[in-house]
Design an enzyme around this catalytic site. Structure first.
Site, short mmCIF file in Angstrom:
data_model
loop_
_atom_site.label_atom_id
_atom_site.label_comp_id
_atom_site.label_asym_id
_atom_site.label_seq_id
_atom_site.Cartn_x
_atom_site.Cartn_y
_atom_site.Cartn_z
CG HIS A 125 -2.12 -1.07 1.17
ND1 HIS A 125 -3.15 -0.93 2.00
CD2 HIS A 125 -2.23 -1.95 0.27
CE1 HIS A 125 -3.91 -1.77 1.65
NE2 HIS A 125 -3.42 -2.54 0.49
CE1 TYR A 157 -5.84 3.50 8.67
CE2 TYR A 157 -6.40 3.40 10.89
CZ TYR A 157 -5.39 2.92 9.99
OH TYR A 157 -4.47 2.02 10.12
N PRO A 217 -4.73 -0.52 18.55
CG PRO A 217 -6.32 -1.81 18.01
CD PRO A 217 -5.93 -1.10 19.04
P1 RFL Z 1 1.80 -12.12 21.60
O1 RFL Z 1 1.31 -12.18 20.11
O2 RFL Z 1 0.62 -12.09 22.59
O3 RFL Z 1 2.33 -13.67 21.76
C1 RFL Z 1 2.84 -13.88 23.31
C2 RFL Z 1 2.96 -15.56 23.32
O4 RFL Z 1 3.13 -15.88 24.56
C3 RFL Z 1 2.43 -16.81 25.00
N1 RFL Z 1 2.41 -17.01 26.36
C4 RFL Z 1 3.12 -17.96 27.12
N2 RFL Z 1 3.88 -18.96 26.89
C5 RFL Z 1 4.37 -19.71 28.01
N3 RFL Z 1 4.07 -19.44 29.10
C6 RFL Z 1 3.51 -18.34 29.60
N4 RFL Z 1 3.05 -18.08 31.04
C7 RFL Z 1 2.79 -17.40 28.71
N5 RFL Z 1 1.68 -16.42 28.67
C8 RFL Z 1 1.76 -15.96 27.15
C9 RFL Z 1 1.05 -16.77 24.28
O5 RFL Z 1 0.33 -17.90 24.25
C10 RFL Z 1 1.50 -16.12 23.07
O6 RFL Z 1 1.64 -17.22 22.18
O7 RFL Z 1 2.70 -11.18 21.83
P2 RFL Z 1 4.13 -10.80 21.00
O8 RFL Z 1 4.71 -11.81 20.45
O9 RFL Z 1 4.78 -9.76 21.53
O10 RFL Z 1 3.42 -10.07 19.46
C11 RFL Z 1 2.39 -8.91 19.65
C12 RFL Z 1 1.32 -8.83 18.38
O11 RFL Z 1 0.73 -10.05 18.82
C13 RFL Z 1 0.60 -7.39 18.97
O12 RFL Z 1 1.32 -6.40 19.22
C14 RFL Z 1 -0.50 -7.32 17.63
O13 RFL Z 1 -1.20 -8.35 17.49
C15 RFL Z 1 -1.03 -5.77 17.93
N6 RFL Z 1 -1.92 -5.71 16.66
C16 RFL Z 1 -1.18 -4.96 15.44
N7 RFL Z 1 -0.08 -4.91 15.35
C17 RFL Z 1 0.51 -4.17 14.14
O14 RFL Z 1 1.53 -4.25 14.31
N8 RFL Z 1 -0.33 -4.07 13.16
C18 RFL Z 1 -1.64 -4.26 13.13
O15 RFL Z 1 -2.45 -3.74 12.28
C19 RFL Z 1 -2.42 -4.66 14.48
N9 RFL Z 1 -3.83 -4.93 14.42
C20 RFL Z 1 -3.27 -5.80 16.94
C21 RFL Z 1 -4.16 -5.49 15.60
C22 RFL Z 1 -3.84 -6.29 17.82
C23 RFL Z 1 -5.30 -6.45 17.94
N10 RFL Z 1 -5.69 -7.23 19.17
C24 RFL Z 1 -6.58 -8.17 19.19
C25 RFL Z 1 -5.05 -6.99 20.15
C26 RFL Z 1 -5.44 -5.63 15.80
C27 RFL Z 1 -6.03 -6.14 16.98
C28 RFL Z 1 -7.54 -6.50 16.87
C1 PHB Z 2 -5.81 -4.85 10.35
O1 PHB Z 2 -5.59 -5.14 9.05
O2 PHB Z 2 -6.06 -5.62 11.07
C2 PHB Z 2 -5.33 -3.55 10.84
C3 PHB Z 2 -4.97 -2.54 9.88
C4 PHB Z 2 -4.49 -1.25 10.38
C5 PHB Z 2 -4.62 -1.01 11.62
C6 PHB Z 2 -5.49 -1.98 12.57
C7 PHB Z 2 -5.73 -3.08 11.97
O3 PHB Z 2 -4.26 0.30 12.38
#
Ligand code: RFL
Ligand code: PHB
Length: 389
Positions: free
Chosen positions: A72, A200, A292
């Site tokens: 994009h 957005y 997010p």
């Molecule tokens: P994670 O993905 O939470 O992984 C942590 C892992 O640790 C495990 N765990 C354990 N393992 C052993 N012992 C324990 N006691 C443990 N406790 C936990 C868990 O099971 C898991 O597998 O963290 P990590 O690796 O730091 O990654 C971070 C990302 O997942 C997170 O920041 C993103 O998903 C945030 N996010 C977005 N980030 C972006 O860069 N671009 C996006 O577009 C974006 N969109 C989003 C998002 C997060 C969202 N939600 C649901 C919070 C959209 C949404 C809706």
């Molecule tokens: C997504 O694709 O899930 C997404 C993209 C941009 C955002 C948050 C989520 O800012």
């Protein structure tokens, strides 16, 4: 079992760190509480900065992203009934890539398997010990049997609810937090996205985001109340609400269909300082959370483990502790800028319960300034495509 680095958590942070360390010859074991399928089933991030894609390339896990990811060059801001495009590529020379977190995770899991590295899934009662000494270790239970990994370093990549941060004595850590008074209700649907770029939307009924996973799979979010439950949002209600928050053209062109995933996520900004405690480091969501709106969470997890892997490489190859001593300050400098950007995007785009008409007008003025000022739109672009690593 003995390993140079014991990594807790097989999310994007833990898996990418494992491959970055492996690439410089540092052996590591990952302990993950869930099954691999469970980790792969979490629908989350969708947008990768060029720097994050570069790190996937560095560990040889970027081929599929380049094949299937969508590049994009811009994004759209919709407010006051009209849509305005921000050309991020013209402003910064950079692009972003749409490629789902589930795909990133799968590619890293496959790379790990090919490299023959150990991942212990369904590890229960994982607990880091003695990280304030030269002999840290991590205990766990697998299939009812107690196990232990002795190591040089522990990497806490276990997300916001993980055990690593929780194991740090309260007086050694400082936490900063802002909880927002709303959540995001997201759905995934096998329908073509309404537009080829993200939209957005600031709307008087609340924020909405149109994003995608591919040209056949769309992802939409609407701001919802924290009290809402998924059962109160059948698909028809979701699509109706989304349409009401879009500009007329998008509402007319929106193609709806059954949802294949639906979830509500609360929004929070959170930072824990420092990110190093003796021989344990925190990385990714274990040490910070962003709402997010700026698409920064996964990208910050990637930049943290990039810094951490460089620091550990220096430690082993050059016998220098300078990198690990500086890890926390270096990572936090980038983290706080993304925290600021994500907070700012959130504040500008959502409807806050107490904002009143004054607050709503200020948001519109800010959005209008953004789309009409080169300086302002360049600033947004620079942060959105990702500050330098
Ligand atoms: P994670 O993905 O939470 O992984 C942590 C892992 O640790 C495990 N765990 C354990 N393992 C052993 N012992 C324990 N006691 C443990 N406790 C936990 C868990 O099971 C898991 O597998 O963290 P990590 O690796 O730091 O990654 C971070 C990302 O997942 C997170 O920041 C993103 O998903 C945030 N996010 C977005 N980030 C972006 O860069 N671009 C996006 O577009 C974006 N969109 C989003 C998002 C997060 C969202 N939600 C649901 C919070 C959209 C949404 C809706
Ligand atoms: C997504 O694709 O899930 C997404 C993209 C941009 C955002 C948050 C989520 O800012």
């Amino acid at each position: 079992m003995r390993s140079k680095v014991a990594i807790i958590g097989a999310g994007p942070a833990g898996l990418l760190l494992g491959q970055l360390l492996h690439a410089c010859g540092i052996d590591n074991v990952i302990l993950e509480r869930q099954t691999a399928d469970y980790v792969l089933g979490r629908i989350r991030a969708g947008l990768l900065e060029e720097g994050t894609v570069g790190l996937l390339d560095e560990v040889g896990a970027g081929q599929r992203a380049h094949r299937e990811g969508l590049i994009h060059h811009g994004l759209e801001l919709a407010f006051g009934g009209a849509r305005h495009r921000i050309d991020m590529h013209a402003a910064t020379g950079k692009t972003v890539m749409i490629y789902g977190q589930t795909e990133v995770t799968l590619d890293l899991m496959n790379a790990r398997q090919q490299a023959g590295l150990t991942t212990i899934y369904q590890a229960a009662d994982v607990q880091p010990h003695d990280f304030d000494t030269d002999h840290p270790r991590v205990s766990y239970v697998k299939d009812g049997k107690a196990g232990e990994i002795t190591c040089d370093f522990i990497a806490g990549c276990d997300g916001f609810h993980g055990v690593s941060r929780a194991s740090v004595p309260a007086q050694a850590i400082k936490m900063f937090e802002r909880v927002y008074p709303f959540g995001w209700l997201g759905i995934l649907s096998d329908t073509p996205p309404v537009s080829h770029e993200l939209i957005y939307n600031n709307h008087e009924r609340g924020f909405a985001l149109c994003t995608m996973r591919s040209m056949h799979r769309s992802r939409y979010y609407v701001q919802c109340s924290l009290d809402d439950h998924i059962d109160q949002w059948p698909d028809e209600r979701f699509w109706d609400e989304l349409k009401r928050r879009l500009d007329q053209k998008a509402a007319d062109e929106l193609i709806t269909g059954p949802s294949i995933e639906k979830s509500i996520a609360p929004l929070r900004s959170f930072v824990a300082e420092p990110m190093r405690f003796g021989r344990m480091f925190l990385a990714g969501d274990a040490s910070h959370i962003v709402p997010p709106t700026g698409a920064k969470g996964l990208n910050l997890a990637a930049s943290d483990v990039h810094y951490l892997s460089q620091a550990l490489r220096e430690y082993y190859d050059e016998k220098s502790s300078a990198g690990i001593d500086n890890y926390s300050a270096r990572a936090l400098a980038r983290v706080w800028k993304a925290v600021r950007f994500s907070w700012w995007m959130t504040s500008m785009l959502h409807k806050f319960p107490d904002q009143g008409e004054f607050g709503a007008r200020i948001q519109l003025a800010e959005l209008d300034y953004l789309v009409s000022s080169k300086a302002a739109s360049t600033s947004l672009s620079e942060n959105y495509v990702g500050l330098p690593l």
